[in-house]
Design a protein around this motif. Sequence first.
Motif, PDB file in Angstrom:
ATOM      1  N   PRO A 638       0.804  -1.240   0.000  1.00 25.65           N
ATOM      2  CA  PRO A 638       0.000   0.000   0.000  1.00 25.65           C
ATOM      3  C   PRO A 638       0.831   1.282   0.000  1.00 25.65           C
ATOM      4  CG  PRO A 638      -0.169  -1.196   2.105  1.00 25.65           C
ATOM      5  CD  PRO A 638       0.473  -2.119   1.132  1.00 25.65           C
ATOM      6  N   ALA A 639       2.074   1.235   0.476  1.00 20.03           N
ATOM      7  CA  ALA A 639       2.887   2.448   0.529  1.00 20.03           C
ATOM      8  C   ALA A 639       3.768   2.616  -0.695  1.00 20.03           C
ATOM      9  CB  ALA A 639       3.762   2.441   1.783  1.00 20.03           C
ATOM     10  N   LEU A 640       3.808   1.592  -1.589  1.00 24.67           N
ATOM     11  CA  LEU A 640       4.739   1.599  -2.709  1.00 24.67           C
ATOM     12  C   LEU A 640       4.023   1.683  -4.052  1.00 24.67           C
ATOM     13  CD1 LEU A 640       7.258  -1.134  -1.489  1.00 24.67           C
ATOM     14  CD2 LEU A 640       7.383   1.347  -1.172  1.00 24.67           C
ATOM     15  N   HIS A 641       4.749   2.181  -5.048  1.00 26.10           N
ATOM     16  CA  HIS A 641       4.237   2.257  -6.418  1.00 26.10           C
ATOM     17  C   HIS A 641       3.932   0.840  -6.910  1.00 26.10           C
ATOM     18  CE1 HIS A 641       4.019   2.996 -10.685  1.00 26.10           C
ATOM     19  NE2 HIS A 641       4.125   4.304 -10.497  1.00 26.10           N
ATOM     20  N   PRO A 642       2.735   0.594  -7.462  1.00 32.21           N
ATOM     21  CA  PRO A 642       2.359  -0.776  -7.850  1.00 32.21           C
ATOM     22  C   PRO A 642       3.263  -1.377  -8.916  1.00 32.21           C
ATOM     23  CG  PRO A 642       0.759   0.836  -8.631  1.00 32.21           C
ATOM     24  CD  PRO A 642       1.662   1.557  -7.687  1.00 32.21           C
ATOM     25  N   GLY A 643       3.947  -0.572  -9.703  1.00 29.54           N
ATOM     26  CA  GLY A 643       4.821  -1.104 -10.748  1.00 29.54           C
ATOM     27  C   GLY A 643       6.286  -1.117 -10.373  1.00 29.54           C
ATOM     28  N   GLN A 644       6.618  -0.608  -9.195  1.00 23.71           N
ATOM     29  CA  GLN A 644       8.023  -0.552  -8.785  1.00 23.71           C
ATOM     30  C   GLN A 644       8.158  -0.964  -7.321  1.00 23.71           C
ATOM     31  OE1 GLN A 644      10.627   2.593 -10.194  1.00 23.71           O
ATOM     32  NE2 GLN A 644       8.929   3.538 -11.299  1.00 23.71           N
ATOM     33  N   SER A 645       7.776  -2.182  -7.014  1.00 22.87           N
ATOM     34  CA  SER A 645       7.891  -2.698  -5.653  1.00 22.87           C
ATOM     35  C   SER A 645       8.162  -4.184  -5.724  1.00 22.87           C
ATOM     36  CB  SER A 645       6.619  -2.423  -4.846  1.00 22.87           C
ATOM     37  OG  SER A 645       5.488  -2.994  -5.478  1.00 22.87           O
ATOM     38  N   ALA A 646       8.940  -4.670  -4.776  1.00 23.01           N
ATOM     39  CA  ALA A 646       9.316  -6.076  -4.816  1.00 23.01           C
ATOM     40  C   ALA A 646       9.626  -6.592  -3.425  1.00 23.01           C
ATOM     41  CB  ALA A 646      10.541  -6.273  -5.718  1.00 23.01           C
ATOM     42  N   GLU A 647       9.341  -7.879  -3.228  1.00 28.19           N
ATOM     43  CA  GLU A 647       9.794  -8.584  -2.042  1.00 28.19           C
ATOM     44  C   GLU A 647      11.251  -8.998  -2.236  1.00 28.19           C
ATOM     45  OE1 GLU A 647       5.946 -10.857  -0.057  1.00 28.19           O
ATOM     46  OE2 GLU A 647       7.241 -11.929  -1.478  1.00 28.19           O
ATOM     47  N   VAL A 648      11.999  -9.017  -1.162  1.00 27.35           N
ATOM     48  CA  VAL A 648      13.386  -9.461  -1.197  1.00 27.35           C
ATOM     49  C   VAL A 648      13.439 -10.858  -0.599  1.00 27.35           C
ATOM     50  CG1 VAL A 648      15.756  -8.901  -0.568  1.00 27.35           C
ATOM     51  CG2 VAL A 648      14.083  -7.062  -0.847  1.00 27.35           C
ATOM     52  N   ARG A 649      14.065 -11.790  -1.334  1.00 25.48           N
ATOM     53  CA  ARG A 649      14.117 -13.168  -0.866  1.00 25.48           C
ATOM     54  C   ARG A 649      15.561 -13.661  -0.822  1.00 25.48           C
ATOM     55  NH1 ARG A 649       9.267 -16.087  -1.284  1.00 25.48           N
ATOM     56  NH2 ARG A 649       7.534 -14.867  -2.101  1.00 25.48           N
ATOM     57  N   ILE A 650      15.832 -14.483   0.185  1.00 26.41           N
ATOM     58  CA  ILE A 650      17.095 -15.229   0.237  1.00 26.41           C
ATOM     59  C   ILE A 650      16.722 -16.695   0.390  1.00 26.41           C
ATOM     60  CG2 ILE A 650      19.209 -15.663   1.531  1.00 26.41           C
ATOM     61  CD1 ILE A 650      19.295 -12.795   2.341  1.00 26.41           C
ATOM     62  N   GLN A 651      17.121 -17.494  -0.610  1.00 23.32           N
ATOM     63  CA  GLN A 651      16.788 -18.919  -0.607  1.00 23.32           C
ATOM     64  C   GLN A 651      15.283 -19.128  -0.413  1.00 23.32           C
ATOM     65  OE1 GLN A 651      19.047 -20.694  -1.599  1.00 23.32           O
ATOM     66  NE2 GLN A 651      21.029 -19.975  -0.856  1.00 23.32           N
ATOM     67  N   ASP A 652      14.485 -18.349  -1.164  1.00 21.11           N
ATOM     68  CA  ASP A 652      13.019 -18.440  -1.155  1.00 21.11           C
ATOM     69  C   ASP A 652      12.377 -18.009   0.166  1.00 21.11           C
ATOM     70  OD1 ASP A 652      12.910 -19.338  -3.782  1.00 21.11           O
ATOM     71  OD2 ASP A 652      13.181 -21.431  -3.161  1.00 21.11           O
ATOM     72  N   LYS A 653      13.137 -17.357   1.047  1.00 21.72           N
ATOM     73  CA  LYS A 653      12.586 -16.839   2.304  1.00 21.72           C
ATOM     74  C   LYS A 653      12.504 -15.321   2.220  1.00 21.72           C
ATOM     75  CE  LYS A 653      13.346 -16.885   7.314  1.00 21.72           C
ATOM     76  NZ  LYS A 653      14.235 -17.345   8.412  1.00 21.72           N
ATOM     77  N   VAL A 654      11.304 -14.767   2.471  1.00 20.52           N
ATOM     78  CA  VAL A 654      11.118 -13.312   2.398  1.00 20.52           C
ATOM     79  C   VAL A 654      11.860 -12.655   3.561  1.00 20.52           C
ATOM     80  CG1 VAL A 654       9.452 -11.433   2.429  1.00 20.52           C
ATOM     81  CG2 VAL A 654       8.879 -13.578   1.284  1.00 20.52           C
ATOM     82  N   VAL A 655      12.751 -11.712   3.219  1.00 17.31           N
ATOM     83  CA  VAL A 655      13.539 -11.022   4.254  1.00 17.31           C
ATOM     84  C   VAL A 655      13.280  -9.525   4.279  1.00 17.31           C
ATOM     85  CG1 VAL A 655      15.366 -12.739   4.188  1.00 17.31           C
ATOM     86  CG2 VAL A 655      15.533 -10.715   2.727  1.00 17.31           C
ATOM     87  N   GLY A 656      12.545  -8.994   3.278  1.00 19.86           N
ATOM     88  CA  GLY A 656      12.309  -7.554   3.289  1.00 19.86           C
ATOM     89  C   GLY A 656      11.537  -7.087   2.082  1.00 19.86           C
ATOM     90  N   MET A 657      11.583  -5.770   1.872  1.00 19.81           N
ATOM     91  CA  MET A 657      10.795  -5.127   0.825  1.00 19.81           C
ATOM     92  C   MET A 657      11.562  -3.916   0.312  1.00 19.81           C
ATOM     93  SD  MET A 657       7.687  -5.178  -0.640  1.00 19.81           S
ATOM     94  CE  MET A 657       6.718  -6.110   0.537  1.00 19.81           C
ATOM     95  N   LEU A 658      11.410  -3.619  -1.001  1.00 20.87           N
ATOM     96  CA  LEU A 658      11.958  -2.376  -1.531  1.00 20.87           C
ATOM     97  C   LEU A 658      11.051  -1.872  -2.628  1.00 20.87           C
ATOM     98  CD1 LEU A 658      14.889  -2.647  -4.048  1.00 20.87           C
ATOM     99  CD2 LEU A 658      13.377  -4.555  -3.570  1.00 20.87           C
ATOM    100  N   GLY A 659      11.187  -0.592  -2.941  1.00 20.05           N
ATOM    101  CA  GLY A 659      10.394  -0.026  -4.015  1.00 20.05           C
ATOM    102  C   GLY A 659      10.328   1.483  -3.955  1.00 20.05           C
ATOM    103  N   MET A 660       9.561   2.023  -4.850  1.00 17.94           N
ATOM    104  CA  MET A 660       9.333   3.472  -4.929  1.00 17.94           C
ATOM    105  C   MET A 660       8.076   3.814  -4.140  1.00 17.94           C
ATOM    106  SD  MET A 660       8.554   5.659  -8.386  1.00 17.94           S
ATOM    107  CE  MET A 660       7.920   7.343  -8.314  1.00 17.94           C
ATOM    108  N   LEU A 661       8.138   4.874  -3.344  1.00 14.01           N
ATOM    109  CA  LEU A 661       6.946   5.294  -2.600  1.00 14.01           C
ATOM    110  C   LEU A 661       5.822   5.649  -3.552  1.00 14.01           C
ATOM    111  CD1 LEU A 661       8.318   7.531   0.317  1.00 14.01           C
ATOM    112  CD2 LEU A 661       7.488   5.183   0.446  1.00 14.01           C
ATOM    113  N   HIS A 662       4.620   5.337  -3.139  1.00  8.51           N
ATOM    114  CA  HIS A 662       3.451   5.636  -3.961  1.00  8.51           C
ATOM    115  C   HIS A 662       3.349   7.146  -4.173  1.00  8.51           C
ATOM    116  CE1 HIS A 662      -0.623   5.622  -5.491  1.00  8.51           C
ATOM    117  NE2 HIS A 662      -0.605   4.284  -5.501  1.00  8.51           N
ATOM    118  N   PRO A 663       3.065   7.589  -5.418  1.00 10.49           N
ATOM    119  CA  PRO A 663       2.977   9.043  -5.681  1.00 10.49           C
ATOM    120  C   PRO A 663       1.998   9.775  -4.766  1.00 10.49           C
ATOM    121  CG  PRO A 663       3.013   7.808  -7.738  1.00 10.49           C
ATOM    122  CD  PRO A 663       2.914   6.794  -6.638  1.00 10.49           C
TER     123      PRO A 663
END
Length: 791
Positions: A638-663
């Motif tokens: 909800p806080a990130l741009h729908p086309g520029q956001s992604a989950e961060v995974r290490i060995q298929d385990k979600v460890v975080g989030m990154l992306g562009m803030l929603h306009p």
Amino acid sequence: MKFSEAWLREWVNPPVTTQELADQLSMAGLEVDSVEPVAAAFNGVVVGEVLAREAHPDADKLSVCQVSIGSEEPLQIVCGAKNVAAGMRVPVATVGARLPGDFKIKKAKLRGVSSSGMICSASELGLAEQSDGIMPLPHDAPVGDDFRQYLGLEDQSIDVDLTPDRSDCLGLLGIAREVGVINRCAVEVPRFESLPASSDERVDVALEADQACPRYLCRVVRGVDVNAQTPLWMQERLRRGDIRSLGPVVDVTNYVMLELGQPMHGFDLQKIDAGIRVRLAEPGEKLTLIGGQEIELTDGTLVIADGNRPLALAGIMGGEDSAVSEGTQDILLESAFFAPTAISGKARAYGLHTDSSHRFERGVDPYLQAQAMERASQLLVEIAGGELGPVVEASNESMIQQRPEILLRADRVNRLLGIEIDRAEVTDILNRLEMRIIEMTAGWRVTAPSCRFDIAIEEDLIEEVGRIYGYAKIPPHRGKSAMVMADRLEAEFSLQGAKNLLVGRDYQEVITYSFISPEIEAQVDPEAKGIRLANPISADMSVMRTSLWPGLIQTAVYNQSRQQQRVRIFESGLCFRQGDGIEQEPMIAGLIAGNAQAEQWGESGRAVDFFDIKADLEALLSLTGHHQGIGFTAVKHPALHPGQSAEVRIQDKVVGMLGMLHPELEQKMGLNGATFVFELALENLAEGVLPGFEALSKYPSIRRDIALVVDENVSFESIRNLIRDESGKIITDILLFDVYTGENIDSGRKSLALGLILQEKSHTLTDKEVDEVVDSVLQRLAKDTGAKLRD
């Protein structure tokens, strides 16, 4: 606690300078925040008397005054103040005087009338922020005397930042006691005369909550002139204690609070019906406080009430309906002891903080109320007159916690402080601290004075001995205990290493509050179960953060509003969620905005994009050693741009989030331009892997370039994983060097140009082997993703 040095030295006057006095207090645990002059610099101002006042012939708002300053001839001064009148004694700035702001007084003509000086207001002398008219002086002010000397302005205001356990020093009496103990000086406490009652009028008191209020005193004072002028000396001492003068009744109670540390209150007697009841609030009761704020009282709130309604929030603030006003003639003085636990947190719960609540929350001497009542009675009668009734006291001594008797062992003192202190010196220190002591073979039995709520165990007494003896006299020495280093796994993720890496990539570390506003929480993390605080510092800091992003966003806004458009910041800290209990999760997060590089001549400006922060995050994750297992999956947040956001995974385990803030969020928060953020859970990074060395191949590598046409939603990461899975270790690297959409590419498709690096460790690859591997890869890609070679 802010007080006048000159006032303190009337009680105790050690042979030390102001700076030495401040240092002594700080070293004794009463940290001095500031030492400031009580008045701005000015000179050439004397006490004058207005002999005559006439209207200015050419100006309706000006007056022509004849002012005596003790010289042979009076001065003619043109004055614009409305309150100037013949017979007044006033401060006069003579010709040549310099006022605050480097304002020099010269002879002048105002509308054709000569003026030789200036009659000053308090604000013009720097004694008030604003004032209405000139500053009136007492009628016995000596004409011609230097004004600074007359008012004792060669003085310093000392501000002591007390820790919550030293409530005994929230009055000048406590500060003087400390200074006397430190310097072995006698403390000359002013004598407070006990005035006899001149009438029998009294108000009955009922203690209905004696556990919260074990002692309550009150006294009727009839015929008080509430419009009397508070003496200038009292106004000045209040001002130097950072308290405004508000009339004789309020000024007297505030003065006693500053002097002794006992808050008091004055009620309008005519507005009290059927005596005083000290009780807990009843459901649905409301109270309008002084200043007009109406509050609904909650259960457990202690109030001062009469027979019909609550009159005041006990220990916090009086009510408006029973407050002393211009028409008040009879008052009821109140002096009480409220248990700290009954007052603690109540003021904040109602969005209040007062001098009274500050003291009662920390603890007021439970045996100070009668002395404060006598002192206030004496001052009030001297200033505003009145007939005193008897002092009415209601108390329950069994509810007043007595100071415990503590065994202080001599060997324990020396062992904890690390030095040998003579028994006689320890005894002297305890006596000077007004402790009751009984000497024993092993040490002392000690009972602290009633004002020392902070002394409860033996270690508290040893701390007292140490601070009065002087921490500077205790030599430093190395500890004798064995130092054992904690084991740390070599593969463990290092937070300090992560911080160093981010700093090396041009980030700056910030530290923000763990509290945020509900509005920001709803915008940044609406699905989170944030923890609401029962007693928040303020309304915009009432929720425990569930993410580090709100603090970073507010920091970015703060910097951008101060013309710092390029922002690269990170923070590590705890986030809080409500689960079965309160869950604390250590996180690290970052934010970038503005240009990718600082302005320079060698490279043109470019705004940061998604891949800039992704590169920083990949570098950070490389510290875990999981070079091949790091992946990114497009998701919505909800806080990130729908086309520029992604989950961060290490060995298929979600460890975080990154992306562009929603306009929309950027616009609401006031950010300038695109802003990118990341956040990682540190617990998920804890288990890293160690790097392992593999011998380099001595055989040459071969590169084959292919251009694939795939659907737009197929990621390069999925293609890279398929190629690695199909080819094994023969393909050592996969390079993406072009992405194309446009002419000759169907709608909804894209072209990816890849460079495949092939190499064997045992022999030189042949064209046949390379072709077989590439064909196998193309077949697998076509099967799993529908990829085709571009024509």
